[in-house]
Scaffold this motif. Sequence first.
Motif, PDB file in Angstrom:
ATOM      1  N   CYS A   1     -20.529  12.881 171.402  1.00  0.00           N
ATOM      2  CA  CYS A   1     -20.947  14.112 172.057  1.00  0.00           C
ATOM      3  C   CYS A   1     -21.574  15.009 170.997  1.00  0.00           C
ATOM      4  N   PRO A   2     -22.876  15.310 171.104  1.00  0.00           N
ATOM      5  CA  PRO A   2     -23.479  16.158 170.076  1.00  0.00           C
ATOM      6  C   PRO A   2     -22.849  17.554 170.099  1.00  0.00           C
ATOM      7  N   PRO A   3     -22.646  18.152 168.918  1.00  0.00           N
ATOM      8  CA  PRO A   3     -22.073  19.497 168.866  1.00  0.00           C
ATOM      9  C   PRO A   3     -23.126  20.551 169.205  1.00  0.00           C
ATOM     10  N   LEU A   4     -22.663  21.777 169.359  1.00  0.00           N
ATOM     11  CA  LEU A   4     -23.576  22.905 169.558  1.00  0.00           C
ATOM     12  C   LEU A   4     -24.481  23.036 168.337  1.00  0.00           C
TER      13      LEU A   4
ATOM     14  N   SER B   1     -18.814  23.112 170.274  1.00  0.00           N
ATOM     15  CA  SER B   1     -18.225  23.287 168.940  1.00  0.00           C
ATOM     16  C   SER B   1     -19.268  23.277 167.831  1.00  0.00           C
ATOM     17  N   VAL B   2     -18.896  23.888 166.719  1.00  0.00           N
ATOM     18  CA  VAL B   2     -19.693  23.793 165.505  1.00  0.00           C
ATOM     19  C   VAL B   2     -19.005  22.779 164.596  1.00  0.00           C
ATOM     20  N   ILE B   3     -19.782  21.797 164.139  1.00  0.00           N
ATOM     21  CA  ILE B   3     -19.270  20.861 163.138  1.00  0.00           C
ATOM     22  C   ILE B   3     -19.388  21.530 161.778  1.00  0.00           C
ATOM     23  N   LEU B   4     -18.276  21.578 161.066  1.00  0.00           N
ATOM     24  CA  LEU B   4     -18.306  22.139 159.705  1.00  0.00           C
ATOM     25  C   LEU B   4     -18.125  20.980 158.733  1.00  0.00           C
ATOM     26  N   GLY B   5     -19.231  20.534 158.158  1.00  0.00           N
ATOM     27  CA  GLY B   5     -19.192  19.377 157.252  1.00  0.00           C
ATOM     28  C   GLY B   5     -19.106  19.834 155.806  1.00  0.00           C
ATOM     29  N   VAL B   6     -18.237  19.180 155.033  1.00  0.00           N
ATOM     30  CA  VAL B   6     -18.079  19.590 153.628  1.00  0.00           C
ATOM     31  C   VAL B   6     -18.814  18.642 152.668  1.00  0.00           C
ATOM     32  N   ALA B   7     -19.713  17.811 153.219  1.00  0.00           N
ATOM     33  CA  ALA B   7     -20.356  16.784 152.400  1.00  0.00           C
ATOM     34  C   ALA B   7     -21.098  17.348 151.191  1.00  0.00           C
ATOM     35  N   ARG B   8     -21.576  18.594 151.267  1.00  0.00           N
ATOM     36  CA  ARG B   8     -22.301  19.151 150.117  1.00  0.00           C
ATOM     37  C   ARG B   8     -21.367  19.652 149.023  1.00  0.00           C
ATOM     38  N   MET B   9     -20.104  19.699 149.350  1.00  0.00           N
ATOM     39  CA  MET B   9     -19.137  20.203 148.359  1.00  0.00           C
ATOM     40  C   MET B   9     -18.481  19.014 147.677  1.00  0.00           C
ATOM     41  N   ASN B  10     -19.153  18.487 146.652  1.00  0.00           N
ATOM     42  CA  ASN B  10     -18.610  17.258 146.067  1.00  0.00           C
ATOM     43  C   ASN B  10     -18.458  17.303 144.552  1.00  0.00           C
ATOM     44  N   ASP B  11     -18.310  18.502 144.006  1.00  0.00           N
ATOM     45  CA  ASP B  11     -18.185  18.632 142.555  1.00  0.00           C
ATOM     46  C   ASP B  11     -16.771  18.338 142.055  1.00  0.00           C
ATOM     47  N   VAL B  12     -16.710  17.876 140.813  1.00  0.00           N
ATOM     48  CA  VAL B  12     -15.431  17.872 140.092  1.00  0.00           C
ATOM     49  C   VAL B  12     -15.323  19.235 139.429  1.00  0.00           C
TER      50      VAL B  12
ATOM     51  N   HIS C   1     -14.833  32.554 164.521  1.00  0.00           N
ATOM     52  CA  HIS C   1     -13.616  33.208 165.018  1.00  0.00           C
ATOM     53  C   HIS C   1     -13.998  34.415 165.872  1.00  0.00           C
ATOM     54  N   GLU C   2     -14.898  35.199 165.350  1.00  0.00           N
ATOM     55  CA  GLU C   2     -15.321  36.398 166.097  1.00  0.00           C
ATOM     56  C   GLU C   2     -16.007  36.036 167.406  1.00  0.00           C
ATOM     57  N   GLU C   3     -16.756  34.935 167.385  1.00  0.00           N
ATOM     58  CA  GLU C   3     -17.515  34.545 168.580  1.00  0.00           C
ATOM     59  C   GLU C   3     -16.723  33.613 169.490  1.00  0.00           C
ATOM     60  N   GLY C   4     -15.524  33.260 169.108  1.00  0.00           N
ATOM     61  CA  GLY C   4     -14.714  32.367 169.940  1.00  0.00           C
ATOM     62  C   GLY C   4     -15.258  30.949 170.025  1.00  0.00           C
ATOM     63  N   VAL C   5     -15.856  30.471 168.916  1.00  0.00           N
ATOM     64  CA  VAL C   5     -16.458  29.132 168.921  1.00  0.00           C
ATOM     65  C   VAL C   5     -15.504  28.113 168.292  1.00  0.00           C
ATOM     66  N   PRO C   6     -15.208  27.016 168.975  1.00  0.00           N
ATOM     67  CA  PRO C   6     -14.391  25.963 168.366  1.00  0.00           C
ATOM     68  C   PRO C   6     -15.103  25.358 167.150  1.00  0.00           C
ATOM     69  N   VAL C   7     -14.325  24.972 166.141  1.00  0.00           N
ATOM     70  CA  VAL C   7     -14.882  24.377 164.921  1.00  0.00           C
ATOM     71  C   VAL C   7     -14.234  23.026 164.683  1.00  0.00           C
ATOM     72  N   VAL C   8     -15.064  22.025 164.415  1.00  0.00           N
ATOM     73  CA  VAL C   8     -14.554  20.695 164.086  1.00  0.00           C
ATOM     74  C   VAL C   8     -14.897  20.392 162.634  1.00  0.00           C
ATOM     75  N   PRO C   9     -13.891  20.403 161.743  1.00  0.00           N
ATOM     76  CA  PRO C   9     -14.159  20.079 160.338  1.00  0.00           C
ATOM     77  C   PRO C   9     -14.531  18.603 160.215  1.00  0.00           C
ATOM     78  N   ARG C  10     -15.362  18.318 159.234  1.00  0.00           N
ATOM     79  CA  ARG C  10     -15.797  16.932 159.050  1.00  0.00           C
ATOM     80  C   ARG C  10     -15.979  16.620 157.578  1.00  0.00           C
TER      81      ARG C  10
END
Lengths: 480, 379
Positions: free
Chosen positions: A50-53, A97-108, A72-81
């Motif tokens: 199912c594609p996200p918003l 829902s908004v997909i919240l992807g952390v793929a760009r956060m990959n530093d040591v 949170h303010e807009e009442g939007v569900p969030v799916v971490p990924r």
Amino acid sequence: MEMPAPNASVTANKAHIVTRLRRVLPADAVIDAPEETRAYECDGLTAYACPPLAAVLPATTQEVSDVLRICHEEGVPVVPRGSGTSLAGGALPTADSVILGVARMNDVLETDYDNRMIRVQTGRTNLSVTGAVEEDGFFYAPDPSSQLACAIAGNIAMNSGGAHCLKYGVTTNNLLGVTLVLMDGTITQIGGAHLDAPGYDLLGLICGSEGQLGVVTEATLRILPKPEGARPVLMGFDSNEVAGACVSDIIKAGVLPVAIEFMDRPCIEATERFAGAGYPMCEALLIVEVEGSDAEIDEQLNVIMQIAGRHNPVALRQAQSEDEAKRIWLGRKSAFGAMGQINDYMCLDGTIPVSELPFVLRRIGELSKEFGLDVANVFHAGDGNMHPLILFDANKPGDLELCEAFGAEILKLCVEVGGCLTGEHGVGIEKRDLMDTQFAPADLEAQMAVKDVFDPQWLLNPAKVFPLKASASRRAAQVA
Amino acid sequence: MLSPTTEEELSTAVAQASGPLRIQGGGTRGIGGPTPGEVCSVAGITGITLYEPGALTLVAAAGTPVAEIEAALAAENQRLPFEPMDHRKLLGTTGTPTIGGVVSANVSGPRRIQAGACRDSLIGVRFVDGRGTVIKNGGRVMKNVTGYDLVKLMAGAHGTLGVLSEVAFKVLPAVERVASLHIKGLADEKAVAVLSRALGSPFEVSGAAHAPRGRTGDPMTLIRLEGFAESVSYRAARLKELLSDAGDITVQDDPATTAADWTWIRNVEAFAGTEGDVWRLSVKPSDGPEAAVRVGGDVVYDWGGGLVWARVPAGTDVRPLLKGLPGHATLVRGDSKGRAIFQPEPAPLAALSEGLRAKFDPRGILNPGLMAQAQKADA
Ligand SMILES: Cc1cc2nc3c(=O)[nH]c(=O)nc-3n(C[C@H](O)[C@H](O)[C@H](O)COP(=O)(O)OP(=O)(O)OC[C@H]3O[C@@H](n4cnc5c(N)ncnc54)[C@H](O)[C@@H]3O)c2cc1C
């Protein structure tokens, strides 16, 4: 699989939400074009999509906090990924829902050998954590088979395991601290380079909470010195019972192998055809691996080979070289791939008390006949974590549903014999509606109460883990 | 005093309680106590309910004496991986330690650095929440991610979220041989650096401790190895070679001596029967010596330097002295007047902790006063 109807007021508000997100993120970090959001429509449980918003790819903890505050303010569900390799549909979006992807956060962020820890951003893949320290003789122990792709974020959310967790434990036993962003945007630090918590063990609670309590952006992980060496043995038996008894005897003898892997005949045949690892054709096969110096390995393997010998093995082969060791692992490591070649398959993940192994395997065999679908078994035998692979044909109408019904029967069987629905893959949407076979209403209520504390509006990954019926009133409050 | 003998009686007792309850197992670990209220003892709910050596699992009622569990395991040549400390000598308490008390305080010993804490071996719990509702989480299998991990949450919650009625563990095989490397005369900083090198080696160290005043009164650094006999000798030799520049190293492998040495560390016997308050500092291992200098007083280091037991004059508050060092301090022995027993938490975490407590014990009757409070604005 039933998913709740999307909240129409959120989907109608898409343009406004996306505009607000664009204000806090770089232009290329907000994805809302339908052809592009498709990339996030499913995870490793590909039967459901199912594609996200929209999808966002923040690069810092502050950006994650900004995104969450807005949602949170807009009442939007969030799916971490993380990397989207969940086999349980843990990262499956809903249309609102908004997909919240952390793929760009990959530093040591920090490596500290004196204190045996590494601090990373959670989008970093599991294998590249070890990659960052292995030249200096260290490694990160939890090793899911998906380790090339899966991210630490998903590992923490699912409390992932691996082949070597009999000795080293799963993610929760190797996690020292996290930066956790709550749904309202609050940034918190839990744990750190010291051991144990001052108050409640919130770290233990976060690990395995399937993205429902907060978004983990950084993690402090325990790293270990690499052992001097490792060596596997391969043993074949002419029945599952005998193989199961052998596992139990090895454990009782006081040896603690790093891994004891089990494959049954259908699995051996399939992997043999696919990978040609040179496995003996038999009913059940064990791979047992021990670690240490050569002499230490000899000492342990002597005990193990003697025990195996007492169970009349049809094959008993100790790796004599690096190359042979690789071949022994080759079949096991390509088992899922081999199954994928033959058929579509569904991978289950229930755990059972080791003593119930022969009974459960026999029962799965009977159910396989009843449902008319083949099953191959490959699993971590030392800890009873089974991975029955049910083969089906996705193009054949009704086959997926039949396969799911069969899977549900196997998982109920795991619970009946004293085990659980999932040992390492998580509940997600896949096992959500089976939760009440394992838990009484009060047990589930206690878990849902925890979510009430961390995410009172139930906006984070809302339709996962708990049976839809059980969580209905809480989710309805969110829509209102 | 309430003395239920079954989980059902416990549930009724809690449901019917009209005021605060002081939850007690063997009463040997009075950390932060005594809290107000009627004593509710779990010591009557006893018995090992399941033990499968071939599956490395053991389940017991919360009031079961630790000694009974250790004996049952020893009979099968197995043991609790986390080597729980016995607080009696340090605190001058008497009584019989129960397994529920161990879990409630997440009590772990020297092997914590290798095998994990109590919470890492704990695989299932049953408990009675503040309303009297019986709740279970986890189970009897060692790999289980079904639902949220309330097992970890209950370990170390000191009875404030629920009264444990049953606990389940993953256990481990006992070992054939134990050996300790002894190094005499090291200064703290040097000792912790040596422990760190040992822990960073592939030789599977299962204990790493340092006492500036060891059992003989002189500085003593101890490194423990466990396993099959030949493997232990091999690793001891290799480690000795690796650390040879640290000083004179002797290898001790007499079973009675090594057992006594590690029990001495585990139970902080150095401070038994002494004057003063005892604090337990949990810090980054390499910060251990710095923490000790700041706090002053007598110390014993475990966990490679990450666990510092500090004995200071009665009434000392060590927290202002430790400011800026990550970690936390718990007042284990001493009058709590004017000092928080548990390290106060930053506001967002304190809010989560309070939220959890309000959910699990809405009437606030379980061990009121225990566990971390919110940080004062100026802290
Ligand atoms: C071929 C194959 C083999 C596998 N083998 C194993 C195995 O051996 N052992 C094992 O345990 N698993 C295995 N898995 C399952 C899967 O790889 C793990 O569950 C993995 O941890 C998921 O990581 P991910 O980054 O892909 O997470 P995703 O799939 O992206 O997400 C998984 C869950 O984590 C949540 N999440 C993601 N990021 C965050 C965050 N930053 N904060 C909070 N929550 C977050 C998501 O919402 C979701 O619920 C396998 C999967 C495949 C496809």
